[in-house]
Scaffold this active site. Structure first.
Site, PDB file in Angstrom:
ATOM      1  N   GLU A  71      55.503  61.285 -22.690  1.00 56.71           N
ATOM      2  CA  GLU A  71      54.608  60.194 -23.078  1.00 56.71           C
ATOM      3  C   GLU A  71      55.336  59.130 -23.905  1.00 56.71           C
ATOM      4  O   GLU A  71      55.659  59.374 -25.073  1.00 56.71           O
ATOM      5  CB  GLU A  71      53.447  60.778 -23.904  1.00 56.71           C
ATOM      6  N   GLU A 106      55.187  54.628 -33.641  1.00 54.35           N
ATOM      7  CA  GLU A 106      55.313  56.094 -33.602  1.00 54.35           C
ATOM      8  C   GLU A 106      56.683  56.576 -33.160  1.00 54.35           C
ATOM      9  O   GLU A 106      57.050  57.713 -33.429  1.00 54.35           O
ATOM     10  CB  GLU A 106      54.232  56.690 -32.694  1.00 54.35           C
ATOM     11  N   ASP A 121      49.298  56.338 -21.727  1.00 62.65           N
ATOM     12  CA  ASP A 121      48.284  56.331 -22.788  1.00 62.65           C
ATOM     13  C   ASP A 121      47.851  54.872 -22.976  1.00 62.65           C
ATOM     14  O   ASP A 121      48.636  54.028 -23.412  1.00 62.65           O
ATOM     15  CB  ASP A 121      48.887  56.926 -24.080  1.00 62.65           C
ATOM     16  N   HIS A 173      48.620  53.214 -26.406  1.00 64.44           N
ATOM     17  CA  HIS A 173      50.013  52.800 -26.626  1.00 64.44           C
ATOM     18  C   HIS A 173      50.354  51.617 -25.723  1.00 64.44           C
ATOM     19  O   HIS A 173      51.045  50.678 -26.139  1.00 64.44           O
ATOM     20  CB  HIS A 173      50.972  53.963 -26.338  1.00 64.44           C
ATOM     21  N   HIS A 193      45.880  58.907 -20.824  1.00 69.59           N
ATOM     22  CA  HIS A 193      45.053  59.031 -22.025  1.00 69.59           C
ATOM     23  C   HIS A 193      44.125  57.828 -22.085  1.00 69.59           C
ATOM     24  O   HIS A 193      44.568  56.684 -22.064  1.00 69.59           O
ATOM     25  CB  HIS A 193      45.929  59.156 -23.288  1.00 69.59           C
ATOM     26  N   ARG A 226      41.719  52.427 -30.171  1.00 70.06           N
ATOM     27  CA  ARG A 226      41.745  53.876 -30.042  1.00 70.06           C
ATOM     28  C   ARG A 226      40.377  54.533 -30.200  1.00 70.06           C
ATOM     29  O   ARG A 226      40.273  55.750 -30.376  1.00 70.06           O
ATOM     30  CB  ARG A 226      42.777  54.521 -30.995  1.00 70.06           C
ATOM     31  N   GLU A 286      41.658  60.717 -25.172  1.00 68.73           N
ATOM     32  CA  GLU A 286      42.361  60.972 -26.434  1.00 68.73           C
ATOM     33  C   GLU A 286      42.061  59.753 -27.309  1.00 68.73           C
ATOM     34  O   GLU A 286      42.772  58.749 -27.280  1.00 68.73           O
ATOM     35  CB  GLU A 286      43.868  61.132 -26.218  1.00 68.73           C
TER      36      GLU A 286
HETATM   37  C1  LER Z   1      49.798  61.924 -28.241  1.00 70.15           C
HETATM   38  O1  LER Z   1      49.248  62.019 -26.974  1.00 70.15           O
HETATM   39  C2  LER Z   1      49.728  60.553 -28.750  1.00 70.15           C
HETATM   40  O2  LER Z   1      49.319  59.654 -28.068  1.00 70.15           O
HETATM   41  C3  LER Z   1      50.178  60.326 -30.117  1.00 70.15           C
HETATM   42  O3  LER Z   1      49.953  58.995 -30.454  1.00 70.15           O
HETATM   43  C4  LER Z   1      49.429  61.214 -31.085  1.00 70.15           C
HETATM   44  O4  LER Z   1      49.799  60.877 -32.358  1.00 70.15           O
HETATM   45 MN    MN Z   2      48.456  59.999 -26.113  1.00 69.22          MN
END
Ligand code: LER
Ligand code: MN
Length: 272
Positions: free
Chosen positions: A154, A160, A187, A190, A213, A219, A248
């Site tokens: 991912e 992050e 995701d 992100h 995700h 979020r 998520e």
């Molecule tokens: C994990 O799937 C993710 O997206 C991270 O940002 C979780 O902190």
């Molecule tokens: Mn994620």
């Protein structure tokens, strides 16, 4: 057909994360089934945190699939990452994820490498960190292959990780490693930060994408932010994505309402 999924986190130490359900496994699964979800994604403290037979029976009882297992507890609880400067820590990270792959494989579910990828530490060259990451990922890809499951990598947003942030970077990286079983996780949270055009990236790299995700720009569950979900859903559908769209997202305003909102959005975009 694209399938719905909802996250369940069973790690009480980290209550502030983006997971929909937080409490009792069976109660969460009952709620997921009641709302019509096809699957759950589990975030546990370790590979042996949930008894295999118990989970197996619950999946049958509630007619749910296990879509994937998260590995982030290795970092959050134990400080392990695949790019730590300490070789012993890197080896422990590989071992933690290896066990998670084996656990998920009992249910045909892939493990996700998200925060366990780590960061390029201060004073470390990018090439060095990428070599460590590559080494770990290749080992884990082989373990996934031996267990007959995929492994999910991912790309995370820049706040992050400073390794790779976009789907294009992730696709180029996997191509260079020649991994056989590793797929990318798109995701949407992100991607909202990093991609120029989320739908276009999905179209372009659809052959790499094996898990999604499902979260809005802030979020929160889809429908609470400004992500252009119509365009993104169209890209997933036209690129023939067949995997899970897994919520998520923050349990906002609370667990039950966020699960419900997720299902309303899932049906709106994928079942009409
Ligand atoms: C994990 O799937 C993710 O997206 C991270 O940002 C979780 O902190
Ligand atoms: Mn994620």
């Amino acid at each position: 057909m694209i399938k719905s999924c909802v996250t369940i986190a069973l790690v009480p130490q980290i209550k502030s994360g983006p997971w929909i359900f937080w409490n009792d496994l069976e109660k969460s699964m009952a709620k997921a089934a009641d709302l019509g979800f096809d699957a759950i994604e589990l975030f546990t403290s370790a590979a042996d945190a949930v008894d295999v037979e118990t989970l197996s029976n619950l999946l049958i009882k509630y007619n749910l699939k296990l879509a994937a297992v998260g590995t982030g507890a290795g970092k959050v609880l134990h400080g392990l990452t695949l790019t730590d400067v300490n070789q012993d820590v890197r080896a422990k990270a590989v071992s933690f994820i290896t066990d998670m792959i084996s656990f998920g494989a009992k249910f045909g579910a892939p493990a996700i490498i998200g925060s366990m990828q780590g960061n390029i530490a201060a004073g470390i060259e990018r090439n060095q960190a990428m070599d460590w990451f590559s080494e770990g990922l290749i080992t884990l890809d082989k373990h996934a292959q031996l267990n007959g499951v995929k492994l999910i990598y991912e790309p995370l947003n820049r706040y992050e990780t400073n390794l790779l942030n976009t789907i294009a970077d992730g696709a180029a990286f996997l191509t260079s490693l020649k991994t056989t079983n590793t797929i990318l996780l798109a995701d949407l949270f992100h991607m909202n930060i990093e991609e120029t055009d989320i739908a276009e990236s999905i179209n372009k790299f659809s052959t790499f994408i094996g898990h999604v995700h499902f979260a809005d720009s802030n979020r929160k569950p889809i429908g609470n932010g400004h992500t252009e979900m119509g365009k993104i859903a169209a890209a997933l559908i036209t690129s023939n994505y067949q995997g899970f769209v897994s919520a998520e997202a923050f349990p906002w305003p609370d667990e039950d309402a966020s699960a419900k909102q997720t299902m309303i959005s899932f049906k709106k975009y994928f079942r009409n």
